[in-house]
Motif scaffolding. Structure first.
Motif, PDB file in Angstrom:
ATOM      1  N   PHE A 126       1.109  -1.255  -0.147  1.00 20.66           N
ATOM      2  CA  PHE A 126      -0.303   0.041   0.052  1.00 20.66           C
ATOM      3  C   PHE A 126       0.725   1.217   0.262  1.00 20.66           C
ATOM      4  CE2 PHE A 126      -4.314   2.067   0.719  1.00 20.66           C
ATOM      5  CZ  PHE A 126      -5.014   1.118   1.052  1.00 20.66           C
ATOM      6  N   LEU A 127       0.540   2.117  -0.875  1.00 12.75           N
ATOM      7  CA  LEU A 127       1.474   3.164  -1.149  1.00 12.75           C
ATOM      8  C   LEU A 127       0.584   4.354  -0.665  1.00 12.75           C
ATOM      9  CD1 LEU A 127       3.355   2.173  -4.542  1.00 12.75           C
ATOM     10  CD2 LEU A 127       3.904   1.722  -2.307  1.00 12.75           C
ATOM     11  N   GLY A 128       1.095   5.338  -0.471  1.00 12.16           N
ATOM     12  CA  GLY A 128       0.860   6.638   0.385  1.00 12.16           C
ATOM     13  C   GLY A 128      -0.238   6.342   1.543  1.00 12.16           C
ATOM     14  N   LEU A 129       0.529   6.002   2.470  1.00 11.55           N
ATOM     15  CA  LEU A 129      -0.426   5.934   4.039  1.00 11.55           C
ATOM     16  C   LEU A 129       0.349   6.839   4.592  1.00 11.55           C
ATOM     17  CD1 LEU A 129      -0.159   2.098   4.967  1.00 11.55           C
ATOM     18  CD2 LEU A 129      -2.315   3.332   3.800  1.00 11.55           C
ATOM     19  N   SER A 130       1.560   7.457   4.536  1.00 11.21           N
ATOM     20  CA  SER A 130       2.112   8.631   5.081  1.00 11.21           C
ATOM     21  C   SER A 130       1.099   9.289   5.455  1.00 11.21           C
ATOM     22  CB  SER A 130       3.033   9.429   4.428  1.00 11.21           C
ATOM     23  OG  SER A 130       3.305   9.345   3.128  1.00 11.21           O
ATOM     24  N   LEU A 131       1.412  10.530   6.024  1.00  3.00           N
ATOM     25  CA  LEU A 131       0.746  11.888   6.706  1.00  3.00           C
ATOM     26  C   LEU A 131       1.277  13.005   6.207  1.00  3.00           C
ATOM     27  CD1 LEU A 131      -0.287  11.385  10.470  1.00  3.00           C
ATOM     28  CD2 LEU A 131      -1.382  11.206   8.866  1.00  3.00           C
ATOM     29  N   PRO A 132       2.070  13.035   5.113  1.00  4.24           N
ATOM     30  CA  PRO A 132       2.817  14.611   4.886  1.00  4.24           C
ATOM     31  C   PRO A 132       1.837  15.293   3.266  1.00  4.24           C
ATOM     32  CG  PRO A 132       4.367  13.278   5.221  1.00  4.24           C
ATOM     33  CD  PRO A 132       3.506  12.319   5.101  1.00  4.24           C
ATOM     34  N   ALA A 133       1.535  15.610   2.845  1.00  2.00           N
ATOM     35  CA  ALA A 133       0.611  16.315   1.721  1.00  2.00           C
ATOM     36  C   ALA A 133       0.898  16.115   0.579  1.00  2.00           C
ATOM     37  CB  ALA A 133       0.303  18.271   2.533  1.00  2.00           C
ATOM     38  N   HIS A 134       2.723  16.059   0.535  1.00  6.70           N
ATOM     39  CA  HIS A 134       3.206  15.515  -0.526  1.00  6.70           C
ATOM     40  C   HIS A 134       3.797  14.312  -0.845  1.00  6.70           C
ATOM     41  CE1 HIS A 134       2.466  20.298  -0.340  1.00  6.70           C
ATOM     42  NE2 HIS A 134       2.373  20.016  -2.038  1.00  6.70           N
ATOM     43  N   PHE A 135       4.289  13.196  -1.255  1.00 11.42           N
ATOM     44  CA  PHE A 135       4.941  12.667  -1.897  1.00 11.42           C
ATOM     45  C   PHE A 135       6.133  12.595  -1.736  1.00 11.42           C
ATOM     46  CE2 PHE A 135       1.062  11.052  -4.083  1.00 11.42           C
ATOM     47  CZ  PHE A 135       0.688   9.934  -3.523  1.00 11.42           C
ATOM     48  N   SER A 136       6.530  12.125  -0.871  1.00 18.42           N
ATOM     49  CA  SER A 136       8.397  12.337  -0.112  1.00 18.42           C
ATOM     50  C   SER A 136       9.221  10.810  -1.246  1.00 18.42           C
ATOM     51  CB  SER A 136       8.953  11.926   1.248  1.00 18.42           C
ATOM     52  OG  SER A 136       8.371  10.542   1.349  1.00 18.42           O
ATOM     53  N   VAL A 137       8.717  10.689  -2.243  1.00 17.21           N
ATOM     54  CA  VAL A 137       9.621   9.938  -3.070  1.00 17.21           C
ATOM     55  C   VAL A 137       8.160   9.753  -4.771  1.00 17.21           C
ATOM     56  CG1 VAL A 137      10.437   8.006  -1.394  1.00 17.21           C
ATOM     57  CG2 VAL A 137       8.678   7.422  -2.384  1.00 17.21           C
ATOM     58  N   SER A 138       8.911   8.886  -5.494  1.00 16.62           N
ATOM     59  CA  SER A 138       8.527   9.534  -6.828  1.00 16.62           C
ATOM     60  C   SER A 138       8.924   6.858  -7.175  1.00 16.62           C
ATOM     61  CB  SER A 138       9.442   9.721  -7.676  1.00 16.62           C
ATOM     62  OG  SER A 138      10.000  11.020  -7.968  1.00 16.62           O
ATOM     63  N   ALA A 139       7.742   6.879  -7.381  1.00 10.25           N
ATOM     64  CA  ALA A 139       7.066   5.589  -7.765  1.00 10.25           C
ATOM     65  C   ALA A 139       6.991   5.254  -9.331  1.00 10.25           C
ATOM     66  CB  ALA A 139       5.952   5.314  -6.946  1.00 10.25           C
ATOM     67  N   GLU A 140       7.469   4.555  -9.852  1.00 13.82           N
ATOM     68  CA  GLU A 140       7.656   4.410 -11.033  1.00 13.82           C
ATOM     69  C   GLU A 140       7.942   2.587 -11.281  1.00 13.82           C
ATOM     70  OE1 GLU A 140      11.012   7.834 -12.136  1.00 13.82           O
ATOM     71  OE2 GLU A 140      12.166   5.725 -10.714  1.00 13.82           O
ATOM     72  N   ALA A 141       7.385   2.395 -12.153  1.00 15.70           N
ATOM     73  CA  ALA A 141       7.124   0.622 -12.489  1.00 15.70           C
ATOM     74  C   ALA A 141       8.716   0.577 -13.468  1.00 15.70           C
ATOM     75  CB  ALA A 141       5.814   1.024 -13.279  1.00 15.70           C
TER      76      ALA A 141
END
Length: 244
Positions: free
Chosen positions: A99-114
């Protein structure tokens, strides 16, 4: 606020609803969704969008507004962070059920690439948060997942600490094997959808060092390098090396 680029990217990869519902999802029992009943799964499915990515497409970028959460149902993603000095660090790899995106910050701290063709279930954050408020057992499941991710992060800190390059590579192979086993994929051949540069950027090594360590393990008959991965020949020696 979602940029026009992000919105276009999302529209280009959305493929509509899957023919089978959440109850038939092959990763349901290894994801946070396992905490839900059949009726609750119907509610969750109504909130979801099924998204497909080709290899090398980006699911979300570092700094993008974190307006959604994603459950990986197929494929492997690379999670990267661009450091202030311009270097890239591979934080980890997302597999089935993650599951990606569970952290609380308003912006993603990483990039997710296939790294491979990928499918995910996308949940709008506000709607998913409202569901959690109604289903405390789902919240407990999310806490368990967060605890698992914290353990992985701690293991990664240890891995990047005082171990030798050979120990790091051995530990990486065994950790990936254990993650595959958790999702029911057990084999003497370990698939490596990530490249050696990805492994190097994950372990804090150079690509030359990773290649040299894999070759050394191959020559020692601990592993056998095969197309697309490695085959375990002597797990006991590999485990002893990783635990050194």
């Amino acid at each position: 606020m979602v940029s026009e680029h992000d919105d276009a990217r999302r529209r280009s990869c959305e493929q509509g609803r899957a023919e089978s519902g959440c109850a038939e999802c092959k990763v349901r029992l290894i994801s946070v969704c396992a905490a839900l009943t059949g009726e609750e799964l119907d509610t969750l499915e109504a909130l979801s969008q099924h998204v497909a990515l080709d290899a090398r497409q980006t699911l979300f970028g570092q700094g993008d507004a974190a307006m959604a959460l994603f459950n990986v149902t197929e494929g492997v993603l690379r999670l990267t962070r661009l450091l202030p000095d311009g270097r890239r660090h591979v934080m980890g790899f997302a597999l089935l059920g993650d599951f990606l995106g569970l952290s609380l910050p308003a912006h993603f701290s990483v990039s997710a690439e296939a790294l491979t063709p990928v499918t995910v279930c996308r949940f709008e954050r506000r709607a998913f948060t409202a569901l959690i408020d109604e289903k405390p057992h789902l919240l407990r499941r999310l806490h368990e997942r967060a605890g698992h991710e914290l353990t992985l992060a701690q293991d990664q800190m240890l891995l990047l600490g005082r171990r030798t390059a050979e120990e790091k590579v051995a530990s990486f192979l065994l950790a990936l094997r254990d993650r595959y086993a958790r999702i029911g994929r057990t084999s003497v051949t370990l698939e490596l959808p990530m490249g050696r540069q990805d492994i190097a950027d994950h372990l804090g090594l150079t690509i030359e060092t990773v290649s040299r360590m894999l070759t050394r393990l191959d020559r020692q008959r601990i592993i056998l390098i095969v197309p697309g991965g490695v085959r375990f020949l002597d797990l006991g020696r590999l485990e002893r090396l990783a635990a050194a």
